[in-house]
Design a protein around this motif. Sequence first.
Motif, PDB file in Angstrom:
ATOM      1  N   THR A 142      -3.164   3.393  -0.557  1.00 36.93           N
ATOM      2  CA  THR A 142      -4.424   3.163   0.142  1.00 36.93           C
ATOM      3  C   THR A 142      -4.287   3.845   1.499  1.00 36.93           C
ATOM      4  O   THR A 142      -3.173   3.958   2.003  1.00 36.93           O
TER       5      THR A 142
ATOM      6  N   GLN B  33      -3.800   1.316   6.604  1.00 34.19           N
ATOM      7  CA  GLN B  33      -3.336   0.083   5.960  1.00 34.19           C
ATOM      8  C   GLN B  33      -1.809   0.087   5.700  1.00 34.19           C
ATOM      9  O   GLN B  33      -1.137  -0.905   5.986  1.00 34.19           O
TER      10      GLN B  33
ATOM     11  N   SER C 217       0.819  -1.222   0.000  1.00 37.73           N
ATOM     12  CA  SER C 217       0.000   0.000   0.000  1.00 37.73           C
ATOM     13  C   SER C 217       0.851   1.270   0.000  1.00 37.73           C
ATOM     14  O   SER C 217       0.318   2.372   0.070  1.00 37.73           O
TER      15      SER C 217
END
Lengths: 352, 352
Positions: free
Chosen positions: A345, A186, A52
Amino acid sequence: MHLRRQPVWSSRPLRLIRAVCVALSLAGCAASHDGLPPVQATATRPAATLSSWRDTAAKQAIQSFVADVTREGSPSFVPPAQRIAVFDNDGTLWSEQPLYFQFVFMLEQVKAAAPRHPEWKDNPAFKALVAKDYDALASQQKALLQLVTLANSGMTVDDYHKTIGAWLASARHPKFNRPYTDLVYQPQLELLAYLRANGFKTFIVSGGTAEFMRVWAEKAYGIPPEQVIGSSQVVQYEVRNGQPVLVREPKLDFIDDGPGKPVGIYRHIGHKPILAFGNSDGDLQMLQYTAAGPGRHLALLLHHDDAAREFAYDRTSKVGKLDKAWDEAVADGWTVVSMKNDWQTVFPAPKQ
Amino acid sequence: MHLRRQPVWSSRPLRLIRAVCVALSLAGCAASHDGLPPVQATATRPAATLSSWRDTAAKQAIQSFVADVTREGSPSFVPPAQRIAVFDNDGTLWSEQPLYFQFVFMLEQVKAAAPRHPEWKDNPAFKALVAKDYDALASQQKALLQLVTLANSGMTVDDYHKTIGAWLASARHPKFNRPYTDLVYQPQLELLAYLRANGFKTFIVSGGTAEFMRVWAEKAYGIPPEQVIGSSQVVQYEVRNGQPVLVREPKLDFIDDGPGKPVGIYRHIGHKPILAFGNSDGDLQMLQYTAAGPGRHLALLLHHDDAAREFAYDRTSKVGKLDKAWDEAVADGWTVVSMKNDWQTVFPAPKQ
């Protein structure tokens, strides 16, 4: 270098260049990319990848650092026992806007106790609470904590943990309409796992109270209660009805914020971290302490510059103010992580 | 059960019978020896055997307990994250007679600082020190700690660690003429390793200060600094000559003794141990807290009844007094370990 008192997100290109410079200066790419893959552990432990994280300078700074300290025989090698990584919680591992999530919980507690405390009507923190003046509350952390100690005084720690669990199970964030524990980042979950896969021990060092985090930190972050350091209220040992219990006293014990963070680290861990990750002026001293070395170290600062996916705030925010720590990051070459540019993300996908 | 106020070593056979009864009642042998070897880990990890423990009820109680909590699918199974074992230090992991070893170090510090503190001449702890009145000193732990905080106030923690290391390197025990760090108990080193081999996390919970132990605990016991809990002095964060330092303040912070031990455990670990090992009334509340469960647990008490190999003392000793905790061990079925009968060896062989 004249960013003082102006919102830093108004100068994104400048900051980006700066962050890249900072990251590259720390990464020591030439020295670390000496024919080895930069991070060997990711090849054998696919769960601990930084997927991420975008392939930017910030990610490279992290990977180079980890490669350097884990490469046996190199001068920057650090034995696993000394691979201590400390993370602030609010605004670093999970969101903190519009008000530190623990404050929202505390406000509920204080409201519930208010009928038993008519004397609170003149208390500035209590008045701010009634007026829902979040800005005033955010700047009165200690006064609010003192009200909280009164609100839950006499309660056993087990009962207190249950009230935290019950609140977390029902409360929802006003903007995202998700449980607060869903609002962990995340990329940070991946970074924690990646560090542990490379022999690091990961700790939380938060201005929030240790017991508030311990209820959910292991499940959320994989960080066990004994690696959570926070502010605390005095507790006392008692035997009630033949059963030993720990009871909360109406007194603050320790504020693990600002200059309290290196103190909390020393008291709890007893040796200096080699990696520290924060996001606000409350993390300044923890980052200074880590960045002073000796030896290879990595000081990271998360910049909330992503109004679309989360929030954008820094120098003038009452919650999570980032001002002095930003200046020091620029001056001292700490790695600034832009939520907007460095993270693919922000939050984990909602659970089905 | 009428042992009050008489030296317990005068009734060895009675105690032995009692210890065996206690151990058997805890061991739950019938339930645990269900076709499995009692401790599987020792078969595959020969380093973690209890070879300095005689094959008595105490050893069996330990092995049965470990078998019970590590047997997956059994009702007494405890997941590794909750396998927390806490050990007192003085008198449990190393010797403590004729005076807690840290006190000997502290006395040196206080003596060195005395010329700067003429006001100490009327201080009872200081007078006991000058008179070498160890009995008086042992009963004035807090007063002595307060002198010590004054003696080393203003010193950085790094400098303080160096003074501890230098003292340990040169000091010798008056009876054994060996470095103090040689006087750790060989059976306990094996027990710590055995517990860790079975997924336990081992902690020290001592009335001594955390920093005194952290200097040598990892090398001696395999217990890293972040798993050492102790009494503490206030430290403060400062920047001196551009370098962040932690400086000792002339103020006690926390006394991790007696009822302070469960508090220290809660503050630092955040969940309850399933095994606790102590040797004196200072460990009473830690043992009570652990023994209250819920679930399978093991409370162990070391009895110093071995004048030939170490020391013999209990109810009337100023250092490491064992009186109330003994009565509670008998009443509640804790496992009493006799140094004389249960240990094959006391100290590791001197290094060549």
